[in-house]
Each structure stands twice: as C-alpha cells, then as structure tokens.
Design a protein around this motif. Structure first.
Motif, PDB file in Angstrom:
ATOM      1  N   PRO A   1      31.973  52.543  -4.900  1.00  0.00           N
ATOM      2  CA  PRO A   1      32.405  53.451  -5.869  1.00  0.00           C
ATOM      3  C   PRO A   1      30.903  54.096  -6.127  1.00  0.00           C
ATOM      4  CG  PRO A   1      32.992  51.190  -6.489  1.00  0.00           C
ATOM      5  CD  PRO A   1      32.270  51.242  -5.265  1.00  0.00           C
TER       6      PRO A   1
ATOM      7  N   ILE B   1      30.277  55.366  -8.953  1.00  0.00           N
ATOM      8  CA  ILE B   1      29.653  54.913 -10.351  1.00  0.00           C
ATOM      9  C   ILE B   1      28.382  53.857 -10.152  1.00  0.00           C
ATOM     10  CG2 ILE B   1      31.325  53.123 -10.766  1.00  0.00           C
ATOM     11  CD1 ILE B   1      30.136  55.982 -13.303  1.00  0.00           C
TER      12      ILE B   1
ATOM     13  N   PHE C   1      29.588  64.230  -9.937  1.00  0.00           N
ATOM     14  CA  PHE C   1      29.804  63.848 -11.120  1.00  0.00           C
ATOM     15  C   PHE C   1      29.294  62.512 -11.417  1.00  0.00           C
ATOM     16  CE2 PHE C   1      32.641  61.961 -14.196  1.00  0.00           C
ATOM     17  CZ  PHE C   1      32.374  62.836 -15.624  1.00  0.00           C
ATOM     18  N   ASP C   2      29.979  61.576 -10.829  1.00  0.00           N
ATOM     19  CA  ASP C   2      29.797  60.050 -11.320  1.00  0.00           C
ATOM     20  C   ASP C   2      28.243  59.553 -11.234  1.00  0.00           C
ATOM     21  OD1 ASP C   2      32.328  60.634 -10.194  1.00  0.00           O
ATOM     22  OD2 ASP C   2      32.581  58.580  -9.948  1.00  0.00           O
TER      23      ASP C   2
ATOM     24  N   TRP D   1      32.719  68.075 -18.336  1.00  0.00           N
ATOM     25  CA  TRP D   1      33.257  67.195 -18.973  1.00  0.00           C
ATOM     26  C   TRP D   1      32.437  67.095 -20.602  1.00  0.00           C
ATOM     27  CZ3 TRP D   1      31.176  62.582 -21.150  1.00  0.00           C
ATOM     28  CH2 TRP D   1      32.137  61.723 -21.624  1.00  0.00           C
TER      29      TRP D   1
ATOM     30  N   PHE E   1      34.415  69.272 -22.572  1.00  0.00           N
ATOM     31  CA  PHE E   1      35.496  68.631 -22.788  1.00  0.00           C
ATOM     32  C   PHE E   1      35.702  67.479 -23.876  1.00  0.00           C
ATOM     33  CE2 PHE E   1      39.163  65.714 -21.779  1.00  0.00           C
ATOM     34  CZ  PHE E   1      40.298  66.595 -21.881  1.00  0.00           C
TER      35      PHE E   1
ATOM     36  N   SER F   1      37.902  53.375  -6.742  1.00  0.00           N
ATOM     37  CA  SER F   1      36.402  53.818  -7.199  1.00  0.00           C
ATOM     38  C   SER F   1      36.465  55.111  -8.117  1.00  0.00           C
ATOM     39  CB  SER F   1      35.676  54.388  -5.893  1.00  0.00           C
ATOM     40  OG  SER F   1      35.778  53.460  -4.946  1.00  0.00           O
ATOM     41  N   ASP F   2      37.569  55.668  -8.419  1.00  0.00           N
ATOM     42  CA  ASP F   2      37.631  56.593  -9.200  1.00  0.00           C
ATOM     43  C   ASP F   2      37.107  56.313 -10.723  1.00  0.00           C
ATOM     44  OD1 ASP F   2      38.556  59.109 -10.646  1.00  0.00           O
ATOM     45  OD2 ASP F   2      39.595  57.284 -11.742  1.00  0.00           O
ATOM     46  N   PHE F   3      36.148  57.334 -11.308  1.00  0.00           N
ATOM     47  CA  PHE F   3      35.888  57.173 -12.567  1.00  0.00           C
ATOM     48  C   PHE F   3      36.292  58.293 -13.481  1.00  0.00           C
ATOM     49  CE2 PHE F   3      32.090  58.158 -15.518  1.00  0.00           C
ATOM     50  CZ  PHE F   3      32.102  57.126 -16.084  1.00  0.00           C
ATOM     51  N   PHE F   4      36.360  59.605 -12.953  1.00  0.00           N
ATOM     52  CA  PHE F   4      36.521  60.580 -13.755  1.00  0.00           C
ATOM     53  C   PHE F   4      37.700  60.762 -14.427  1.00  0.00           C
ATOM     54  CE2 PHE F   4      37.717  65.287 -14.316  1.00  0.00           C
ATOM     55  CZ  PHE F   4      36.462  65.663 -15.260  1.00  0.00           C
TER      56      PHE F   4
ATOM     57  N   LEU G   1      38.224  58.310 -17.110  1.00  0.00           N
ATOM     58  CA  LEU G   1      37.333  58.456 -18.143  1.00  0.00           C
ATOM     59  C   LEU G   1      38.049  59.451 -18.942  1.00  0.00           C
ATOM     60  CD1 LEU G   1      34.396  57.872 -19.310  1.00  0.00           C
ATOM     61  CD2 LEU G   1      33.823  60.239 -18.041  1.00  0.00           C
ATOM     62  N   VAL G   2      38.950  60.412 -18.400  1.00  0.00           N
ATOM     63  CA  VAL G   2      39.518  61.371 -19.326  1.00  0.00           C
ATOM     64  C   VAL G   2      40.934  60.649 -19.916  1.00  0.00           C
ATOM     65  CG1 VAL G   2      40.705  63.626 -19.305  1.00  0.00           C
ATOM     66  CG2 VAL G   2      38.644  63.204 -18.044  1.00  0.00           C
TER      67      VAL G   2
ATOM     68  N   THR H   1      35.620  50.525 -13.129  1.00  0.00           N
ATOM     69  CA  THR H   1      34.448  51.423 -13.129  1.00  0.00           C
ATOM     70  C   THR H   1      34.101  52.124 -14.318  1.00  0.00           C
ATOM     71  OG1 THR H   1      36.166  53.250 -12.585  1.00  0.00           O
ATOM     72  CG2 THR H   1      34.780  52.283 -10.533  1.00  0.00           C
TER      73      THR H   1
ATOM     74  N   VAL I   1      32.439  45.004  -8.941  1.00  0.00           N
ATOM     75  CA  VAL I   1      33.307  46.214  -8.717  1.00  0.00           C
ATOM     76  C   VAL I   1      33.420  46.693  -7.220  1.00  0.00           C
ATOM     77  CG1 VAL I   1      33.455  48.410  -9.521  1.00  0.00           C
ATOM     78  CG2 VAL I   1      32.925  46.676 -11.223  1.00  0.00           C
TER      79      VAL I   1
END
Lengths: 244, 282
Positions: free
Chosen positions: A69, A71, A184-185, A207, A210, B214-217, B220-221, B232, B256
């Motif tokens: 990932p 992140i 981004f991450d 972000w 936002f 793996s998604d974070f964005f 997060l929203v 994550t 993770v």
C-alpha cells in the motif's frame, strides 16, 4: 459558455492559489519520469541476461514497491530519511556531508526530494516489469540478423530494441505521468505537504481545502485543474495506442 | 561467436554486481522496517543497523494490534469487510458489461467505451466533492455500504476495459456452436465464456482486491467514524504522542502490507498478467 453560472472565476482561490503545488508536481515529473523510465529499462535489459544469477528474485524485489500500500510506502520513506533511525541521513553524515545529515522530511529544502526519491523506489518496478514483458516479445531472429550484419551492441539497441519497445514506452510514460499527477498517499504520510507547503502537491492541496479548510469550492477548483492535466496524458495514451 | 573467456568472466561479474547492488538497495528499506518492528524503540533510535544489543521482541506487534485508540486488529477486519464485496460486485457486473462490449453492437458503443477509458484516467479527487454530498444525502456517509459502492463503481471502469480485452482474445467458435444448438445468450455467457475466462477474472480480482485494500484516500473521505477506520487509515494515527514510535508504526505497517504481499506471493503469475495485460494489449 463563459457565463458566470458555468465558469465563475470569483471562486478561484486568490489568497493561496495552488501554483506551489502545481510547480511541485512539475518538479516531480521532471525528476521522476526520466529516472524511473530509464532505470526500469536498464534493469529490464540487465536482468534479461542469462548470466545474472537469480534475476527473477531481483525482479520480484524491485517490484515489491508496487505491491505494498502506498501509505506504507510513505511511512517507509519517512523512516528512511529520519535522522538517527533512518539510513540515508546517516550515510550522508558518514560521507561528511553534514548538511544532509538531517531529517529530510522536516526541512523545506529537502522534503520534496525525499518524497520524490521515495517515489522512484516505489515506481521503478512498474517500468521494469513493462519493459521485461516487452523485451520478451521481441523475436531472437532480429538480433541474430543484426549480428550477421555486423551491428554493434549499441546499434542493436538503437535500431532494433528501442523502436520495437516504442508502444511500451508510450504506456510507461503515460502511466507514470498519470501517477505523478495524482500522487497523494506518500506525501500525506511522509511530509503532510510541509514544512510550510514545501512538498505540497495538487492532490493533497485538494484534500487540504476539502477536509482541513472545509472549503468545497476551492477543493473542486483544484480537482478540476488536476483533471484537466490528467486529460493530456490520457488522450495521448488512447491516441497513440489506437485502441479505440 | 567466440568470446574471449576473460572478457566473459569480467562481464559476468559486473552484471551480477550491478544487479545485486540494486537489489540490496531496493530491499534495504524493507529490512529496516522489519528490524525496527522486532526490536525495542531504544535500540533503533540511533539506527536499526547497529546490532550490538540485539533484543528480539514481539511487543511492538502486540501494541499495534491491541492499540488502545486505533487497534490495527479492528482495522484489518474493517479492511476485509470493505475489500471483499468491493471485489466481488464490480467483477460480476463488469464482466457482463465487458462481454457486451466485446460481442454485441449497439448504438454509441464506441463513444461509451471511450468514456470508460477516460474514466480510468480520472483522478479520484475529481469525484470526491459531489460524491460526498450524494452519500451524505443518501445517509451512506460513514457506512461500509457507502464505501463499498464507491469502490465498486470506481473499479468498474478498469475491469470493464480489462475484461473486454480478455474476452476479445477468446475464440468464438464454441459460442457460435452453442448458439446454433439453441443456448440463450446468458447461458453462453455463464456456461462457456466465464469458465474459459477464469484466469482473466482471477487477475482482475487480485488487482482490484489489493487496490481496495491499499486505498487510503477514499477511506479518508468517506469513513470518518474512528470505529470504522480501515487498516491503512489507522496507520498514520499510530505515530505516538511525543515522538514517532517507529516500533509500533513499523509493526503495524508489516501487518497492513502482509495481505497484499501474500496475495502477490501466491498469485504472482496472475498479478503480473494483470499488470501487463491491460496496459500492453495490441
């Protein structure tokens, strides 16, 4: 078309326009794109040789950055560049370059470069994988024919390999551009865009507006700007590949 | 062609030296993370490569797993709750759509397909503002259903593209034969096409699963309730109050990333086929 209901420039951020972030994305592309493309190509060629011991293991190691990932990738970058615990400042310290024996992510001069270097570590596996697949699809006869004609190694690369890899290069360059624009991450977790916006990028700026500033208008403006930029490589990719 | 042996040995050594140096450089960050995760904080503040006092402990893993504020255990569970349906739903629907794109002709088909390709390039940031308000009004903000729908919708574009390419490579003779024997279109799809397309489906499913994991964005929203944070999302929050606690952070990072790494290790062939397949077709 240009009526106020559709394009309302009053809503464009005036106090802090996202130009800084835009420049950082441009710097990112200028460093990251050529480095990963050529490094990936070089590694693909090197690891294709039968004499390299354990080349498939090396390929898997370099590709790992693409699997984890992002992140986690960002956290690892932060760890790498931390003074004391991280290995990179220590190496520079040992080399006698005291100005780089610092926590890179905490200083405006180095923060952006820390994340860009980290992104090279993450992304090189992609171009290496693509070029490996491309090299494997070139028939051996071509090289044998070139050898009979007395071509040097460089000539073989210049007139056989490189032209035949062109479709792959289009994909690699376009995908890397798209990735660089949307980054981004890793910035979020490694530097948070800081210190003082020194490593801010468009996606993170969006972000920020936002979720931190709760300014949905500015966030939408940055998102549209980002989208307009991604249309360029996307259209190029579709056109050059002629898949439509 | 005869190559002088001395030259050959030199080139052999040089190639191996370069290749393995790169490999070690690429692996070093992972070794560092691993070392930091199994040793007490005291031993790594001045560098994980000092192995003079070497204490191996799983304490960091326990601390991260049962963290009082943001336990990674709950995060891993939430990630699974999100990632599994977010893989199954788009694979099922996108396969149907992709089959239609590869076998039937209908009005505006090409424009529709061009639009799907464009959607693949769209940044996620573009969709966030309108989706946020849409989910809020539908009362789906902060719910797993909401984020599963977002992930499924987001995955549709590339899976349709990927599966269409895969279907158009399959031979059509059997399908035509089955049709002559009186099979309906849907029977042809799920009795003949789907079984042959399993390698493609596995590739798509693996990539979609690891990307959602793996998604974070998006998390997060759309997931702002701390109890529902996925793995994550919890990672950056484990930083520690007064200093960055690398022990806990690296241990949590390993937990993770273990899931996508395992998927990659087990399905390496399909993973690579998926990565290469949809970018180099034609």
């Amino acid at each position: 078309m240009l009526s106020k209901d559709i394009i309302n420039l009053d809503r464009f951020p005036k106090d802090s326009p996202p130009w800084g972030a835009l420049i950082h994305n441009a710097v990112w592309i200028a460093i990251h794109l050529p480095t990963t493309v050529f490094l990936g190509l070089g590694l693909a060629i090197l690891l294709r040789k039968r004499e390299v011991f354990g080349s498939s293991i090396i390929k898997s190691i370099i590709f790992l950055g693409m699997v984890i990932p992002m992140i986690v990738g960002g956290l690892i970058i932060r760890f790498l560049f931390e003074r004391g615990a991280g290995i990179i400042p220590t190496i520079f310290g040992k080399l006698g370059i005291k100005s780089l024996e610092i926590t890179w992510t905490a200083y405006p001069q180095t923060a952006l470069f820390a994340v860009i270097l980290g992104s090279i570590w993450i992304w090189t596996g992609f171009s290496m994988l693509m070029y490996s697949a491309g090299l494997a699809s070139i028939p051996r006869d071509y090289y044998e024919a070139a050898l009979i004609d007395g071509a040097t190694k460089f000539q073989m690369f210049r007139y056989v390999t490189w032209p035949l890899l062109k479709p792959i290069t289009v994909v690699v360059v376009a995908m890397t551009l798209l990735w660089d624009l949307k980054i981004f991450d890793i910035v979020y977790v490694a530097t948070g865009g800081g210190p003082g916006g020194a490593s801010m990028v468009l996606a993170l700026q969006m972000w920020d507006y936002f979720a931190r500033a709760l300014n949905y208008n500015y966030a939408a403006v940055v998102a549209v700007l980002l989208t307009l930029l991604t249309i360029i490589p996307a259209t190029w990719l579709i056109k050059r590949r002629g898949s439509l | 062609m005869k190559v002088p042996p001395r030259y050959k040995i030199k080139s052999y050594l040089l190639s191996n030296l370069i290749a393995w140096t790169v490999a070690v450089i690429w692996l070093l960050p992972f070794i560092g993370v691993f070392m930091a995760s199994i040793r007490p904080y005291k031993e790594i503040v001045s560098g994980w490569w000092h192995i003079h006092p070497l204490t191996i402990t799983l304490e960091n893993y326990m601390k991260a797993f049962y963290h009082p504020m943001f336990p990674i255990s709950t995060g891993l569970k939430n990630s699974l709750i999100v990632a599994i349906p977010s893989t199954v739903i788009p694979i099922l629907t996108a396969s149907l759509a992709a089959y239609a794109f590869s076998r039937y002709s209908f009005p505006i088909k090409n424009y529709l397909f061009a639009f799907i390709v464009f959607l693949m390039a769209l940044p996620q940031q573009m969709t966030v503002v309108p989706l946020y308000f849409l989910l809020r009004d539908l009362k789906l903000l902060n719910t797993f259903t909401g984020i599963i729908l977002v992930h499924s919708a987001w995955g549709l574009a590339w899976i349709i593209f990927f599966m269409r390419n895969y279907f158009s490579m399959l031979p059509r003779d059997i399908e035509e034969a089955a049709k002559i024997d009186g099979a309906t279109d849907f029977q042809v799809f799920y009795k003949i096409v789907l079984p042959i397309a399993i390698p493609g489906i596995v590739s798509a499913a693996i990539l979609q699963f690891t990307w959602v994991w793996s998604d974070f964005f998006l998390a997060l929203v759309f997931l702002q309730d701390p109890g529902k944070y996925v793995a994550t999302q919890r990672l950056p929050l484990l930083r520690g109050q007064y200093f960055v606690d690398w022990g806990i952070l690296t241990a949590a990072s390993i937990m993770v990333m273990a899931v996508p790494l395992l998927v990659y290790a087990i399905f390496q062939k399909y993973y690579i086929a998926g990565m290469v397949g949809w970018s180099t077709e034609k």
